[in-house]
Structures are given as C-alpha cells and as structure tokens.
Design a protein around this motif. Structure first.
Motif, PDB file in Angstrom:
ATOM      1  N   GLU A 346       0.811  -1.210   0.000  1.00 47.89           N
ATOM      2  CA  GLU A 346       0.000   0.000   0.000  1.00 47.89           C
ATOM      3  C   GLU A 346       0.847   1.265   0.000  1.00 47.89           C
ATOM      4  OE1 GLU A 346      -3.233   0.313  -0.529  1.00 47.89           O
ATOM      5  OE2 GLU A 346      -3.227  -1.857  -0.827  1.00 47.89           O
ATOM      6  N   ARG A 358      -0.831  -5.122  -4.501  1.00 41.26           N
ATOM      7  CA  ARG A 358      -1.580  -4.409  -5.533  1.00 41.26           C
ATOM      8  C   ARG A 358      -0.844  -4.501  -6.865  1.00 41.26           C
ATOM      9  NH1 ARG A 358      -5.210  -0.547  -3.165  1.00 41.26           N
ATOM     10  NH2 ARG A 358      -5.575   0.351  -5.237  1.00 41.26           N
ATOM     11  N   SER A 377      -7.044  -2.149  -8.827  1.00 42.51           N
ATOM     12  CA  SER A 377      -7.659  -2.597  -7.577  1.00 42.51           C
ATOM     13  C   SER A 377      -7.544  -4.104  -7.416  1.00 42.51           C
ATOM     14  CB  SER A 377      -9.133  -2.177  -7.536  1.00 42.51           C
ATOM     15  OG  SER A 377      -9.252  -0.779  -7.473  1.00 42.51           O
ATOM     16  N   LEU A 379      -5.544  -7.565  -6.508  1.00 46.74           N
ATOM     17  CA  LEU A 379      -4.443  -8.139  -5.748  1.00 46.74           C
ATOM     18  C   LEU A 379      -3.893  -9.314  -6.545  1.00 46.74           C
ATOM     19  CD1 LEU A 379      -6.098  -8.220  -2.204  1.00 46.74           C
ATOM     20  CD2 LEU A 379      -4.498  -6.509  -3.092  1.00 46.74           C
ATOM     21  N   ARG A 393      -9.351  -8.837  -4.753  1.00 49.84           N
ATOM     22  CA  ARG A 393      -9.539  -7.414  -5.009  1.00 49.84           C
ATOM     23  C   ARG A 393      -9.230  -6.627  -3.743  1.00 49.84           C
ATOM     24  NH1 ARG A 393     -11.326  -5.899  -9.603  1.00 49.84           N
ATOM     25  NH2 ARG A 393     -11.718  -3.824  -8.767  1.00 49.84           N
ATOM     26  N   ALA A 394      -8.742  -5.418  -3.948  1.00 48.14           N
ATOM     27  CA  ALA A 394      -8.443  -4.548  -2.819  1.00 48.14           C
ATOM     28  C   ALA A 394      -9.645  -3.702  -2.433  1.00 48.14           C
ATOM     29  CB  ALA A 394      -7.264  -3.632  -3.168  1.00 48.14           C
ATOM     30  N   ASP A 395     -10.694  -3.706  -3.239  1.00 48.02           N
ATOM     31  CA  ASP A 395     -11.919  -2.989  -2.873  1.00 48.02           C
ATOM     32  C   ASP A 395     -13.035  -4.007  -2.635  1.00 48.02           C
ATOM     33  OD1 ASP A 395     -12.720  -3.859  -5.374  1.00 48.02           O
ATOM     34  OD2 ASP A 395     -12.564  -1.895  -6.325  1.00 48.02           O
TER      35      ASP A 395
END
Length: 503
Positions: A346, A358, A377, A379, A393-395
């Motif tokens: 991050e 990411r 977005s 991973l 996914r990061a979201d």
C-alpha cells in the motif's frame, strides 16, 4: 501494420455487395452499412459535429451501432458509450453528466419523454437512428463546440467501473487503441496483412458492444478486415450455431457462458472447428477451463485486461498452454509484449516474486503511456517465470459475470424504497458467474414487511439487471461495530442462520 484509422478509411474501397455484418440469419452488405454510415455522417456534419466532437451512442448490439462507430471514428470524432442495459433514468443521468454534443439512439428511446426531455433541456442534439433513417429529434441547428487534444486525441469514452478505482468515464486515446491492437498482434502473431475488407475469418461478437470486450471485438474486426456476426445477446444455441456455420477456429466465451455451453451439452461436432477459446471478462476457474477442454478438446486462452488498458494486457497462447498449463494453472498468463507488471504494497514498495500485493501495469495501452505505472484494484502476484496470478480485489466491488457492481450503488437504490431504512450488500461466490450480489435490509420502524419480488421490481427502475441482488434478506437491525459500520462477519452469520432455517 495497418492501423485502425487506416483500416476504417479502406472500407470505402470495398464492393457494395460484400457481406459485412450478420444479424440473426441475415447478412447486411457493406453497401447497406455504408448507407447508414454516410447518413449519420451527413447529419452530424450538418449540425457542426466535426473532428473531436463527442457523440454519445446508446450502444445496443445492432448494425446501426457498428455504423455509428464507423461514422464517428473515421471522421476523428469521439465515441461516448451509453449503456442500454441501464434503466432510462440511469442512461439520462450518464448522458447529462457527460454532456456529449450529440446523442444517437433508436426511435423507441426518443418516444420516451423521460429520455428525450432531460437531454433536450441539457442542450444536447439528438438523432433517432433506425436503418438508413437518421432523424433529428431534439436540439437546434448547431452543436456546442468541442475541442480536441491534438497531442493525444481521445477516440472512445467508456463509462466503466474498471479495475483502477470507483466508477468513472474512461477516455481511450487513439494511441491506446493502436497500442492495444499492436499488442494483440504481437501476442498472437497475426494481423490484417493485405486482406481485402470482409474476406477474412468471421468474427463472432457475443458480448455487448457497451462492454470493452464487445466494442474491442468490433474495432479489431474492422482493423483486421473480418466480417462480423453480431449477436443481440448471448444464447448457447446462437453461439454454437454461429461457430458451426462459419467453421470458426477461434471464439470468445466468458466463464458464465462457458458453463452454460457445458450445461447445455452442446454436441462436440458443433464446435469441431474451434482451435481455441478466449476468456477474460472475469476470473476463470482453472477447473472450469479443464472441464471444457476435457469435454471438447479445446484449450482455453485466459486473458487479463480492463477498459482502462483498452483491452487485454496479459494472457495465454496455445504454445504457452502446451508448455506451461500443468504447472501454471490458475494463472491468467504472461504480460503481452511491451507490457510491464509489478506488485506493490500500500505504500508503493515493490514486492518480490511470489508476494501478493496491488498489481501495477505500465504499457503503451495505459492512459499515460510507457514509463508510468497504473495501480489497479486487483491483488495479485508474479512468479519466477513471469506468470501473473490474480489473488483477489483490494476494494469491495462484486464482479458478476464480468460486470463490476459497487455495493453502495445497490444499497442507495434499496434505501430509496420508503420502507427501507438501511441496507448492506455483499458478494456471494457463484460457480457460474464468479460472484452474485446479496442484500440485507433493515426496515423503517413500524413498516410492514416488504415482499422480495416487489423490491426487485422497484430496483429494476434504478439498477441494471446484473446489479439486482439474487437474494434480499430482512433483519430487525443491521449488526454494527463500535464505529457504527456494518459488521460484515456478524452479518454473514445472520444470513447463514436465515438461510439454514429455510432448509
């Protein structure tokens, strides 16, 4: 290499009686399509819609959409896509917010005052396009002026939730599209060559043209001088019949459609000419790919890409599958020529091989071009042999059959119902679609129970079909943490209890 713009110009050298687009069982010739193209072009020119002017199109899979694409791009205008899968109020919101100079749509849209009146009030010029008839329905004699960035002119603007953040309109420049075409040809080793227009292998467009997969399929077909079979919507029978009739050697199938073909038990002889299937609108289970290959003997070339990249930026080829699949199943393949990838934490620190973080992409296909990194977005991780794996996914977006759903969009639509106080939406794993949305609602104090079918009917006026939850559960109160956010773990436990009580 013959580029996209040059290929569009070469269309006018095609004999008028050459078959170009098949709709259903009917072929439309270049002469028929040309008549629509030239009529659209004449009307756009009449109202001052020139180079760089933004033209919105309600982009259904019909020959008029192909003609509109040619009329817009061949004259250096900008194609702005409007999604026909959305309810009319959402299309209008998108159009008014984007403010194109012109909107093209079929006459049925213009007959709806909910569509026509807000666009007229916004000062947009509107045309109904139905076959060769192009009739102005709203607006004055001249459009508002629209400049163009001559350094890096935009070709297409697509409204998409994409992979790089919240929903937004993505500008795709000519540089990006040409780079995407070059990357595909570098990946496959094929191109247009000296082929006469519409004499190459038939291209099957089964995805919606408002999706990057469908739109890119049409653009690539025009650039490669290939005739087009245009499906209004995907059906197993229609897809299999087209493959069989045209003896296709390559066709695309998103995973949900792949599962439908398997479930329908399409005879092997129907697909006997296929040498490979491309798939990449969403996560493709390696088990599903292996099942399809075992049934039909056809390898699955999984791809990874996004609207922001103008299409695919990584993928499998048949030689890669033959050499690596057994050791790398689960990967989405290797980066295309000219594409660089890395994984970061991050804080932006580059992580070593095998570490999940990411995904960032650098490519001529990105909006900023080579040298800059675009953070997605997604991973993922890259292994020691350069294969990319998507790990999540990061979201909190839900990807349903390749379409990205923002839970908060669905929650807001549910909250608009007078009986709903609050809502939470999450993605449930689904073998066919990857994920499907499930909603949990809390009612206004004293409100009567709300019928699920009534709620879904209510949502159909506010959401696209793929955004509507498959299940809607009602609880006395949504569970919350000390920060008053919905506690997802407790919510899932509540849903598990509700669903267990049904059995």
């Amino acid at each position: 290499m013959t580029g996209i713009r040059e290929s569009l110009t070469l269309l006018w050298s095609t004999p008028d009686d050459t078959n170009m687009v098949q709709e259903g069982r009917t072929w439309r010739t270049w002469g028929e399509v040309r008549a629509i193209v030239e009529r659209i072009d004449a009307e756009l020119t009449r109202v001052g819609c020139g180079h760089g002017t933004r033209v919105g199109v309600v982009l259904s899979n019909r020959v008029e959409s192909v003609a509109a694409l040619i009329a817009i791009l061949s004259r250096g205008r900008v194609l702005l896509t409007l999604n026909p899968a959305q309810p009319v109020p959402r299309i209008v919101e998108d159009a008014v917010g984007s403010r194109p100079a012109v909107v093209l749509a079929s006459r049925e849209y213009w007959a709806n005052e909910q569509f026509a009146a807000p666009l007229a009030e916004a000062g947009i010029v509107g045309f109904a396009v139905d076959g060769p008839e192009v009739v102005q329905r709203i607006g004055g004699d001249r459009v508002r002026g629209g400049g163009v960035d001559e350094k890096d002119p935009v070709a297409v603007e697509m409204f998409t939730s994409g992979t790089t953040g919240p929903p937004k309109r993505i500008p795709l420049t000519w540089r990006q599209l040409e780079a995407a075409l070059e990357a595909v040809h570098g990946h496959t080793g094929k191109g247009r060559g000296d082929r006469v227009p519409f004499t190459g292998p038939v291209s099957l467009i089964s995805l919606s043209m408002v999706h990057i997969g469908g739109l890119w399929g049409v653009v690539q077909s025009l650039a490669e001088a290939r005739p087009i079979v245009l499906m209004p919507r995907f059906t197993v029978e229609g897809w299999a019949d087209a493959v069989h009739e045209h003896r296709m050697i390559l066709a695309g199938l998103p995973p949900a459609a792949m599962r439908s073909v398997l479930d329908a038990d399409v005879p092997k002889e129907k697909l006997a000419t296929l040498r490979a299937i491309t798939a990449g609108t969403t996560f493709v289970s390696p088990d599903l790919a292996d099942e399809f290959t075992a049934r039909y003997g056809i390898p699955i070339m999984i791809m990874y890409g996004a609207t922001e990249f103008g299409g695919a930026v990584a993928g499998w080829t048949k030689p890669l599958i033959a050499e690596w699949w057994d050791r790398k199943r689960g990967s989405v393949g290797r980066p295309f020529p000219g594409v660089r990838m890395r994984v970061v934490d991050e804080d932006g620190t580059v992580l070593p091989e095998g570490s999940t973080g990411r995904l960032e992409v650098s490519s001529p296909q990105t909006g900023t071009g080579v040298g800059d990194w675009v953070r997605t977005s997604d991973l993922g991780h890259l292994d020691e042999d350069g294969f990319l794996y998507i790990d999540g996914r990061a979201d909190d977006a839900i990807v349903r059959g390749g379409f990205k759903i923002q839970p908060e969009t669905v929650c807001n639509a549910l909250r608009a119902h007078p009986s709903v106080l609050d809502a939470s939406v999450y993605g449930r794993p689904d073998e066919r679609l990857g994920q499907v949305p499930v909603a949990v609602i809390e009612l206004v104090a004293g409100a009567d129970p709300v019928d699920v079918d009534e709620l879904k009917t209510f949502l159909r006026t506010r959401l696209t079909a793929y955004e509507i939850p498959v299940d809607i559960h009602t609880v006395d109160a949504l569970p919350r943490s000390v920060s008053l956010k919905v506690d997802r773990r407790r919510l899932l436990e509540m849903v598990d209890g509700i669903e267990s009580a049904r059995t």
